[in-house]
Design a protein around this motif. Sequence first.
Motif, PDB file in Angstrom:
ATOM      1  N   SER A  46       5.408   9.379  -9.360  1.00 32.84           N
ATOM      2  CA  SER A  46       5.927   8.133  -9.929  1.00 32.84           C
ATOM      3  C   SER A  46       4.884   7.503 -10.844  1.00 32.84           C
ATOM      4  O   SER A  46       5.191   7.054 -11.958  1.00 32.84           O
ATOM      5  CB  SER A  46       6.302   7.144  -8.820  1.00 32.84           C
ATOM      6  N   LEU A  47       3.644   7.489 -10.388  1.00 33.23           N
ATOM      7  CA  LEU A  47       2.560   6.948 -11.211  1.00 33.23           C
ATOM      8  C   LEU A  47       2.311   7.805 -12.448  1.00 33.23           C
ATOM      9  O   LEU A  47       2.100   7.274 -13.545  1.00 33.23           O
ATOM     10  CB  LEU A  47       1.283   6.829 -10.372  1.00 33.23           C
ATOM     11  N   ALA A  48       2.355   9.113 -12.296  1.00 32.59           N
ATOM     12  CA  ALA A  48       2.155  10.007 -13.438  1.00 32.59           C
ATOM     13  C   ALA A  48       3.273   9.825 -14.463  1.00 32.59           C
ATOM     14  O   ALA A  48       3.021   9.791 -15.676  1.00 32.59           O
ATOM     15  CB  ALA A  48       2.100  11.464 -12.970  1.00 32.59           C
ATOM     16  N   PRO A  95       3.808  11.490   0.056  1.00 30.14           N
ATOM     17  CA  PRO A  95       2.735  10.989  -0.810  1.00 30.14           C
ATOM     18  C   PRO A  95       2.818  11.510  -2.246  1.00 30.14           C
ATOM     19  O   PRO A  95       2.540  10.782  -3.199  1.00 30.14           O
ATOM     20  CB  PRO A  95       1.457  11.480  -0.116  1.00 30.14           C
ATOM     21  N   GLN A  96       3.245  12.754  -2.412  1.00 32.62           N
ATOM     22  CA  GLN A  96       3.374  13.337  -3.751  1.00 32.62           C
ATOM     23  C   GLN A  96       4.431  12.623  -4.585  1.00 32.62           C
ATOM     24  O   GLN A  96       4.352  12.609  -5.808  1.00 32.62           O
ATOM     25  CB  GLN A  96       3.718  14.837  -3.666  1.00 32.62           C
ATOM     26  N   SER A 117       0.848  -1.188   0.000  1.00 33.21           N
ATOM     27  CA  SER A 117       0.000   0.000   0.000  1.00 33.21           C
ATOM     28  C   SER A 117       0.890   1.246   0.000  1.00 33.21           C
ATOM     29  O   SER A 117       2.081   1.178   0.338  1.00 33.21           O
ATOM     30  CB  SER A 117      -0.893   0.024   1.243  1.00 33.21           C
ATOM     31  N   ARG A 118       0.284   2.358  -0.357  1.00 36.12           N
ATOM     32  CA  ARG A 118       1.014   3.631  -0.299  1.00 36.12           C
ATOM     33  C   ARG A 118       1.543   3.853   1.107  1.00 36.12           C
ATOM     34  O   ARG A 118       2.694   4.261   1.287  1.00 36.12           O
ATOM     35  CB  ARG A 118       0.099   4.791  -0.678  1.00 36.12           C
ATOM     36  N   GLN A 119       0.682   3.593   2.108  1.00 32.79           N
ATOM     37  CA  GLN A 119       1.090   3.831   3.491  1.00 32.79           C
ATOM     38  C   GLN A 119       2.260   2.945   3.883  1.00 32.79           C
ATOM     39  O   GLN A 119       3.167   3.388   4.583  1.00 32.79           O
ATOM     40  CB  GLN A 119      -0.082   3.631   4.451  1.00 32.79           C
ATOM     41  N   ARG A 120       2.265   1.708   3.431  1.00 32.87           N
ATOM     42  CA  ARG A 120       3.378   0.792   3.739  1.00 32.87           C
ATOM     43  C   ARG A 120       4.684   1.319   3.152  1.00 32.87           C
ATOM     44  O   ARG A 120       5.726   1.296   3.801  1.00 32.87           O
ATOM     45  CB  ARG A 120       3.065  -0.609   3.194  1.00 32.87           C
TER      46      ARG A 120
END
Length: 78
Positions: A58-60, A52-53, A39-42
């Motif tokens: 990275s996804l973008a 978080p940004q 997960s993002r949090q992990r």
Amino acid sequence: MKKLTRITFDPNVMGGKPCIRGMRITVGMVLGMLASGHSRQRILDLYPYLEPQDIDESLAYAAWRVEEVDVPLGSLPA
């Protein structure tokens, strides 16, 4: 596409691979962790210096890269 300010390229850092804010954390590593079910949090817990940004960019970046088209320059003479 908006300008990605968190993705950096430096031949002296990780061989020039796209990294997060000049750190030795590659975009590929972040994407690989997401793809393997983290997960993002992990990810943020494991790498507290990430934000978080960083994951968002990275996804973008990955989405932008898959839309690139390679155009052949032509064949070389035999």
